[in-house]
Design a protein around this motif. Structure first.
Motif, short mmCIF file in Angstrom:
data_model
loop_
_atom_site.label_atom_id
_atom_site.label_comp_id
_atom_site.label_asym_id
_atom_site.label_seq_id
_atom_site.Cartn_x
_atom_site.Cartn_y
_atom_site.Cartn_z
N TYR A 1 43.80 -68.25 -89.96
CA TYR A 1 43.53 -69.21 -88.88
C TYR A 1 44.83 -69.90 -88.43
CZ TYR A 1 38.60 -68.46 -89.72
OH TYR A 1 37.36 -67.87 -89.84
N ARG A 2 45.66 -70.19 -89.41
CA ARG A 2 46.94 -70.83 -89.08
C ARG A 2 47.82 -69.90 -88.24
NH1 ARG A 2 48.64 -75.18 -92.44
NH2 ARG A 2 46.95 -75.88 -93.78
N SER B 1 42.52 -76.07 -87.86
CA SER B 1 41.21 -76.67 -88.07
C SER B 1 40.44 -76.68 -86.75
CB SER B 1 41.37 -78.08 -88.62
OG SER B 1 40.12 -78.69 -88.78
N ARG C 1 48.37 -83.27 -101.11
CA ARG C 1 48.85 -82.78 -99.81
C ARG C 1 50.25 -83.33 -99.54
NH1 ARG C 1 47.01 -78.28 -98.14
NH2 ARG C 1 46.68 -78.09 -95.93
N SER D 1 39.44 -73.12 -85.54
CA SER D 1 38.51 -72.43 -86.44
C SER D 1 37.06 -72.82 -86.14
CB SER D 1 38.85 -72.74 -87.91
OG SER D 1 38.57 -74.09 -88.20
N ARG E 1 52.88 -73.79 -91.99
CA ARG E 1 52.55 -74.90 -92.90
C ARG E 1 52.84 -76.28 -92.34
NH1 ARG E 1 48.81 -72.92 -95.98
NH2 ARG E 1 49.29 -70.72 -96.09
N GLN F 1 38.65 -60.11 -92.71
CA GLN F 1 38.54 -60.68 -94.07
C GLN F 1 37.68 -59.78 -94.95
OE1 GLN F 1 37.93 -65.21 -94.01
NE2 GLN F 1 37.60 -64.62 -91.88
N ARG G 1 31.60 -78.82 -87.89
CA ARG G 1 31.51 -77.78 -86.85
C ARG G 1 30.21 -76.99 -86.99
NH1 ARG G 1 36.14 -74.56 -89.80
NH2 ARG G 1 34.85 -73.36 -91.23
N THR H 1 42.58 -67.14 -96.73
CA THR H 1 42.03 -66.92 -95.39
C THR H 1 42.45 -68.01 -94.40
OG1 THR H 1 39.93 -68.05 -95.87
CG2 THR H 1 40.04 -65.68 -96.32
N GLY I 1 38.98 -70.23 -99.02
CA GLY I 1 38.72 -70.63 -97.64
C GLY I 1 37.71 -71.75 -97.55
N ARG I 2 36.89 -71.69 -96.48
CA ARG I 2 35.87 -72.71 -96.28
C ARG I 2 34.47 -72.11 -96.29
NH1 ARG I 2 40.25 -74.59 -96.09
NH2 ARG I 2 41.00 -76.53 -95.17
N ASP J 1 36.10 -79.72 -90.21
CA ASP J 1 35.68 -78.51 -90.93
C ASP J 1 34.21 -78.60 -91.37
OD1 ASP J 1 38.27 -77.69 -90.63
OD2 ASP J 1 38.87 -78.00 -92.72
N ARG K 1 40.60 -83.69 -90.87
CA ARG K 1 40.40 -82.25 -90.99
C ARG K 1 39.07 -81.96 -91.71
NH1 ARG K 1 43.56 -77.75 -92.96
NH2 ARG K 1 44.82 -78.95 -94.41
O1 DC Z 1 42.93 -73.63 -96.19
P1 DC Z 1 43.83 -74.18 -95.07
O2 DC Z 1 43.98 -75.65 -95.13
O3 DC Z 1 45.13 -73.45 -94.97
O4 DC Z 1 43.02 -73.81 -93.70
C1 DC Z 1 43.45 -74.21 -92.43
C2 DC Z 1 42.25 -74.41 -91.53
O5 DC Z 1 41.62 -73.14 -91.27
C3 DC Z 1 41.16 -75.31 -92.09
O6 DC Z 1 41.32 -76.65 -91.69
C4 DC Z 1 39.87 -74.73 -91.56
C5 DC Z 1 40.19 -73.30 -91.24
N1 DC Z 1 39.58 -72.36 -92.17
C6 DC Z 1 38.30 -71.97 -91.92
O7 DC Z 1 37.67 -72.48 -91.00
N2 DC Z 1 37.69 -71.03 -92.69
C7 DC Z 1 38.34 -70.48 -93.72
N3 DC Z 1 37.73 -69.55 -94.46
C8 DC Z 1 39.66 -70.90 -94.03
C9 DC Z 1 40.25 -71.85 -93.24
#
Ligand code: DC
Length: 228
Positions: free
Chosen positions: A40-41, A102, A159, A105, A93, A118, A189, A36, A131-132, A186, A182
């Protein structure tokens, strides 16, 4: 009756091993992998290309709603993300798009626009979503939920390796700074922050190999299949 088409949620911070683990877990189970974060990317990339500011929630929400986002399984055994018919899997990427994703989102306008998508992508089951906020917001009733963590140093190291594999060479301290920044964005927020769902199983991957993590998760998911 045995249900073998479960919804599996994997949340966690950047560099926790989520992507690799999700990929391998989906492979072992014969499930679809839905990344997911790539959505956002892709929205951040579209905004950059269209000249929409990362500080414009309304404009970004419109971009998120108007963009055609799809995943397609290609020969390299990966689920690639397509933005309006264009494969953007590599373009999304870069460190710049990581920070932008970030940032954007955090806007409810963007999150709302991606939520239904989603749910449609994962609703049939037989999926592992990473995801988050998958276990907390997108699929609060997921059959199996995991929250992967690891120390900041080991996440920054992973990373850095990931970026190097893509030809991006950054100073380790810089990568670590970006990981911490980041995480803060995340986690702090207001809408759907990164946090462990009450019923998620937390797995600290710092001292584990990827194979160990995957084996643990496969065992738990298979156990849930027998029970559901
Ligand atoms: O998983 P990633 O690092 O590719 O995600 C990139 C950004 O997208 C991450 O910093 C926060 C956001 N994100 C989010 O808020 N909710 C999700 N379900 C997935 C990613």
């Amino acid at each position: 009756m045995k249900n073998d088409k479960l919804i599996v949620a994997i949340d966690g911070p950047a560099g926790s091993g989520k992507s690799t683990v999700t990929h391998l877990l989906a492979h072992k189970l014969g499930y679809v992998h839905i990344d997911t974060g790539a959505l956002y990317r892709a929205v951040a990339l579209r905004a950059k290309e269209s000249g929409v500011s990362f500080d414009d929630p309304v404009g970004l929400g419109k971009i998120a709603a108007a963009s055609k986002l799809e995943f397609q399984w290609l020969d390299d055994d990966r689920n690639h993300v397509f933005l309006d018919g264009r494969n953007v899997s590599l373009l999304i990427r870069t460190p710049e798009i990581s920070m932008a994703a970030s940032k954007i989102s955090a806007y409810p306008e963007v999150r709302d626009a991606l939520l239904g998508l989603q749910r449609r992508m994962g609703g049939q089951g037989g999926v592992v979503l990473e995801g988050r906020d998958i276990g907390t917001v997108v699929f609060p009733n997921a059959h199996a939920k995991f929250f992967l963590t690891a120390s900041v140093d080991s996440r920054a190291r992973r990373r850095a390796v990931e970026l190097e594999e893509k030809g991006v060479y950054l100073d380790f301290e810089e990568v670590k700074k970006q990981v911490i920044e980041r995480d803060r964005g995340d986690t702090e927020r207001k809408v759907a922050p990164l946090r462990k769902a009450a019923d998620a199983i937390e797995v600290d991957t710092t001292q584990m190999t990827i194979e160990q993590v995957v084996a643990k998760l496969v065992g738990i998911v298979q156990g849930k299949m027998q029970k559901s």
